[in-house]
Design an enzyme around this catalytic site. Structure first.
Site, PDB file in Angstrom:
ATOM      1  N   HIS A 146       0.863  -1.199   0.000  1.00 42.79           N
ATOM      2  CA  HIS A 146       0.000   0.000   0.000  1.00 42.79           C
ATOM      3  C   HIS A 146       0.894   1.242   0.000  1.00 42.79           C
ATOM      4  CE1 HIS A 146      -3.443   2.448   0.630  1.00 42.79           C
ATOM      5  NE2 HIS A 146      -3.753   2.169   1.873  1.00 42.79           N
ATOM      6  N   HIS A 192      -2.619  -2.302  -9.586  1.00 40.98           N
ATOM      7  CA  HIS A 192      -3.607  -1.636  -8.732  1.00 40.98           C
ATOM      8  C   HIS A 192      -4.889  -2.458  -8.735  1.00 40.98           C
ATOM      9  CE1 HIS A 192      -6.054   1.506  -6.925  1.00 40.98           C
ATOM     10  NE2 HIS A 192      -4.913   2.073  -6.601  1.00 40.98           N
ATOM     11  N   ASP A 202       2.598   5.296  -6.626  1.00 38.07           N
ATOM     12  CA  ASP A 202       3.860   5.167  -5.869  1.00 38.07           C
ATOM     13  C   ASP A 202       5.084   5.026  -6.756  1.00 38.07           C
ATOM     14  OD1 ASP A 202       1.783   3.498  -3.700  1.00 38.07           O
ATOM     15  OD2 ASP A 202       2.990   5.202  -3.064  1.00 38.07           O
TER      16      ASP A 202
HETATM   17  C1  SDX Z   1      -1.512   2.130  -3.295  1.00 38.03           C
HETATM   18  O1  SDX Z   1      -6.213   0.705  -3.222  1.00 38.03           O
HETATM   19  C2  SDX Z   1      -5.752   1.894  -3.431  1.00 38.03           C
HETATM   20  O2  SDX Z   1      -6.429   2.788  -3.879  1.00 38.03           O
HETATM   21  C3  SDX Z   1      -4.300   2.111  -3.013  1.00 38.03           C
HETATM   22  C4  SDX Z   1      -3.673   3.434  -3.411  1.00 38.03           C
HETATM   23  C5  SDX Z   1      -4.285   4.591  -2.665  1.00 38.03           C
HETATM   24  O3  SDX Z   1      -4.168   5.734  -3.151  1.00 38.03           O
HETATM   25  O4  SDX Z   1      -4.792   4.391  -1.526  1.00 38.03           O
HETATM   26  O5  SDX Z   1      -3.809   3.646  -4.793  1.00 38.03           O
HETATM   27  C6  SDX Z   1      -2.173   3.436  -3.060  1.00 38.03           C
HETATM   28  O6  SDX Z   1      -1.442   1.332  -2.403  1.00 38.03           O
HETATM   29  C7  SDX Z   1      -1.013   1.828  -4.674  1.00 38.03           C
HETATM   30  C8  SDX Z   1      -0.456   0.378  -4.797  1.00 38.03           C
HETATM   31  C9  SDX Z   1       0.983   0.390  -4.280  1.00 38.03           C
HETATM   32  N1  SDX Z   1       1.499  -0.980  -4.183  1.00 38.03           N
HETATM   33  C10 SDX Z   1       2.430  -1.433  -5.014  1.00 38.03           C
HETATM   34  O7  SDX Z   1       2.933  -0.794  -5.936  1.00 38.03           O
HETATM   35  C11 SDX Z   1       2.910  -2.850  -4.671  1.00 38.03           C
HETATM   36  C12 SDX Z   1       2.992  -3.669  -5.962  1.00 38.03           C
HETATM   37  N2  SDX Z   1       1.658  -3.928  -6.438  1.00 38.03           N
HETATM   38  C13 SDX Z   1       1.021  -5.178  -6.072  1.00 38.03           C
HETATM   39  O8  SDX Z   1       1.316  -5.602  -4.776  1.00 38.03           O
HETATM   40  C14 SDX Z   1      -0.438  -5.235  -6.473  1.00 38.03           C
HETATM   41  O9  SDX Z   1      -0.528  -4.773  -7.757  1.00 38.03           O
HETATM   42  C15 SDX Z   1      -1.471  -4.499  -5.625  1.00 38.03           C
HETATM   43  C16 SDX Z   1      -1.367  -4.842  -4.193  1.00 38.03           C
HETATM   44  C17 SDX Z   1      -1.315  -3.033  -5.788  1.00 38.03           C
HETATM   45  C18 SDX Z   1      -2.843  -4.917  -6.152  1.00 38.03           C
HETATM   46  O10 SDX Z   1      -2.975  -6.265  -5.869  1.00 38.03           O
HETATM   47  P1  SDX Z   1      -4.264  -7.082  -6.336  1.00 38.03           P
HETATM   48  O11 SDX Z   1      -5.332  -6.186  -6.856  1.00 38.03           O
HETATM   49  O12 SDX Z   1      -4.623  -8.003  -5.226  1.00 38.03           O
HETATM   50  O13 SDX Z   1      -3.748  -7.850  -7.581  1.00 38.03           O
HETATM   51  P2  SDX Z   1      -3.189  -9.316  -7.527  1.00 38.03           P
HETATM   52  O14 SDX Z   1      -2.166  -9.439  -6.436  1.00 38.03           O
HETATM   53  O15 SDX Z   1      -4.347 -10.244  -7.534  1.00 38.03           O
HETATM   54  O16 SDX Z   1      -2.392  -9.391  -8.920  1.00 38.03           O
HETATM   55  C19 SDX Z   1      -2.997  -9.918 -10.086  1.00 38.03           C
HETATM   56  C20 SDX Z   1      -1.837 -10.600 -10.844  1.00 38.03           C
HETATM   57  C21 SDX Z   1      -1.104 -11.644 -10.019  1.00 38.03           C
HETATM   58  O17 SDX Z   1      -0.502 -12.514 -10.944  1.00 38.03           O
HETATM   59  P3  SDX Z   1      -1.185 -14.007 -11.171  1.00 38.03           P
HETATM   60  O18 SDX Z   1      -1.276 -14.653  -9.788  1.00 38.03           O
HETATM   61  O19 SDX Z   1      -2.543 -13.722 -11.774  1.00 38.03           O
HETATM   62  O20 SDX Z   1      -0.236 -14.718 -12.096  1.00 38.03           O
HETATM   63  O21 SDX Z   1      -0.837  -9.595 -11.155  1.00 38.03           O
HETATM   64  C22 SDX Z   1       0.375  -9.940 -10.481  1.00 38.03           C
HETATM   65  C23 SDX Z   1       0.017 -10.873  -9.359  1.00 38.03           C
HETATM   66  O22 SDX Z   1       1.131 -11.705  -9.064  1.00 38.03           O
HETATM   67  N3  SDX Z   1       0.902  -8.673  -9.960  1.00 38.03           N
HETATM   68  C24 SDX Z   1       2.168  -8.306 -10.040  1.00 38.03           C
HETATM   69  C25 SDX Z   1       2.210  -7.026  -9.477  1.00 38.03           C
HETATM   70  N4  SDX Z   1       0.995  -6.658  -9.067  1.00 38.03           N
HETATM   71  C26 SDX Z   1       0.185  -7.693  -9.365  1.00 38.03           C
HETATM   72  N5  SDX Z   1       3.256  -8.964 -10.540  1.00 38.03           N
HETATM   73  C27 SDX Z   1       4.423  -8.265 -10.459  1.00 38.03           C
HETATM   74  N6  SDX Z   1       4.547  -7.009  -9.928  1.00 38.03           N
HETATM   75  C28 SDX Z   1       3.473  -6.384  -9.434  1.00 38.03           C
HETATM   76  N7  SDX Z   1       3.606  -5.156  -8.923  1.00 38.03           N
END
Ligand code: SDX
Length: 433
Positions: A273, A312, A368
């Site tokens: 997050h 996201h 971010d």
């Molecule tokens: C913020 O919610 C909000 O509004 C948050 C925010 C706000 O203003 O409050 O916008 C701020 O928190 C932004 C997000 C910051 N976090 C990151 O940058 C961390 C990296 N991102 C991931 O952890 C992820 O994308 C999330 C947590 C942001 C979202 O996760 P989801 O929606 O649960 O998506 P998921 O984990 O189900 O991913 C779907 C697929 C998966 O692959 P498969 O299992 O389908 O093969 O995408 C992959 C994930 O492994 N994936 C990534 C990835 N993000 C998702 N693979 C590599 N790198 C990534 N960053």
């Protein structure tokens, strides 16, 4: 089906276990989960639950604060597009908009600004409280603990049903969050705390509390002051994100706003997050050079870690805030000189956006990905970045907390579970284990 389904805002559900048919009303593009409780296999059944771990497809509330269209990359605060607010508004004006629901008149903004300005000081006991931390304590750990401790000072805050108490503590929290964050920075450096200078703007005062040394008055750079004001606008709210969910959940038990805000900040601290801005810089430093990007991307695709700052839950297109941050970065780098990590970030973005792995998963840069690069160029240490997210998001958390308390449908947050544990069994004496 005899009737035209278009004429009825409802689902017709057939339970194949019993052959019974149920009408489930549709309202606001949603069905009420409790309506599924009437679907039972046997009369004594609890009724159907709706299973949705992490609330991927669950609306937890009705809210009028922030609207996001994840497919179109749209973000609006109280109906105003984020692009317009970033260009024409200020953080304090945006905070007023989020909390009050309308843009303030000139007189209202002056009164709001003066209210905030006269509550920036922190109780001296809180300063002593912070002295207890290790010199190298993480700023977010100090911020979370100090905000929670503020609940022991402002005892009136526990009366969350009193609108005047809610207003007074909303002002205090928005006003004091920069002071708390700046004090964590000075504590980490063994520098004396700089007290608020109420002749400066909200952001100017924050910079003064961070960086003023022996000069009579700190003179913030207007370019940097505006850049941080824009970043604060972009980070102010984001509908039902993880930390806002924490704010609403803790607040739903009628806990005080300091304890609820501390819980929200704790959720924000996580690297998935608001802690992602810190993780992005650590990732870019780890990559070190553009030539290492292909190997790094390969390892991410093989599941060896995340591409921090990408992806996201809601945006399945470009995060509109990331675009604005990139533009703001150019203005900052003109003054500070380019951040060498920018080149790596831009190349990493280019490669990722051409790679099927990221395209298929709709992974784009989020808020971010570039914010940390600006913060670092502005001279902030990496471990301060989540605190820089918490300052503006306090306005959003409080707007959502107030909306929750005024919601007629409000109840204490208490989800159900699907029990998958052991069925009832007798106690086993020690000599039989
Ligand atoms: C913020 O919610 C909000 O509004 C948050 C925010 C706000 O203003 O409050 O916008 C701020 O928190 C932004 C997000 C910051 N976090 C990151 O940058 C961390 C990296 N991102 C991931 O952890 C992820 O994308 C999330 C947590 C942001 C979202 O996760 P989801 O929606 O649960 O998506 P998921 O984990 O189900 O991913 C779907 C697929 C998966 O692959 P498969 O299992 O389908 O093969 O995408 C992959 C994930 O492994 N994936 C990534 C990835 N993000 C998702 N693979 C590599 N790198 C990534 N960053």
């Amino acid at each position: 089906m005899k009737e035209d389904p278009e004429s009825k805002e409802s689902l017709t559900v057939v339970d194949n276990r019993t052959g019974l048919t149920y009408e489930i009303p549709i309202k606001d593009q949603a069905v009420n989960a409790s309506d599924f409780r009437k679907i039972k296999e046997h009369e004594r059944d609890f009724g159907l639950l709706v299973y949705d771990p992490s609330f991927v497809n669950t609306a937890s509330c009705r809210s009028a604060i922030t609207f996001i269209d994840g497919d179109q990359g749209v973000l609006e605060y109280r109906g105003y597009p984020i692009e317009e607010l970033a260009k024409k508004s200020t953080f304090l004006e945006t905070a007023y908009l989020l909390i009050k629901g309308e843009l303030p008149t000139s007189a209202e903004l002056d009164a709001w600004t003066n209210e905030i300005r006269t509550h920036t000081y922190m109780h001296e006991k809180m300063k002593m409280f912070m002295e207890g931390f290790q010199y190298d304590a993480h700023p977010m750990g100090m911020l979370i603990a100090t905000v929670a401790a503020m609940s022991t000072i402002y005892r009136d805050a526990r009366d969350v049903t009193d609108p005047e108490s809610r207003e007074a503590n909303t002002i205090r929290l928005i006003a004091k969050m920069p002071t708390v964050a700046a004090f964590t920075y000075r504590h980490n450096r063994g520098l004396p705390y700089v007290y608020p200078d109420n002749d400066l703007t909200y952001v100017g005062n924050f910079l003064s509390m961070l960086w003023k040394m022996a000069e009579p008055q700190y003179a913030p750079s207007p370019v940097l002051e505006r850049a941080i004001d824009v970043l604060f606008i972009l980070h102010a709210d984001h509908e039902q994100n993880c930390s806002t969910n924490a704010m609403r959940s803790v607040g739903s038990s009628e806990s005080d706003p300091y304890s609820s805000t501390a819980a929200a900040a704790a959720a924000l601290y996580g690297p998935l997050h608001g802690g992602a801005n810190e993780a992005v810089i650590n990732m870019l430093n780890g990559i070190g050079d553009k030539k290492n990007i292909p190997d790094f991307v390969r390892r991410v695709k093989e599941g060896e870690g995340l591409l921090w700052g990408f992806g996201h839950r809601v945006y399945k297109n470009y995060d509109p805030r990331a675009e604005i941050i990139k533009q703001t970065a150019d203005e900052v780098f003109e003054l500070t000189g380019p951040n060498p990590l920018l080149e790596i970030a831009l190349e990493l973005e280019r490669i990722a956006l051409e790679d099927d792995y990221f395209i298929e998963r709709k992974l784009y840069p989020n808020v971010d990905f570039y914010s940390g690069i600006i913060y670092q160029a502005l001279g902030f240490p990496v471990d301060m970045f989540p605190a820089l997210f918490a300052i503006p998001r306090t306005a959003g958390w409080l707007a959502q907390w107030r909306e929750m308390l005024e919601d007629k449908e409000r109840k204490i947050a208490r989800p159900r579970q699907l029990f998958v544990g052991e069925s009832r069994r007798p106690y086993v004496p020690m000599d039989q284990r």
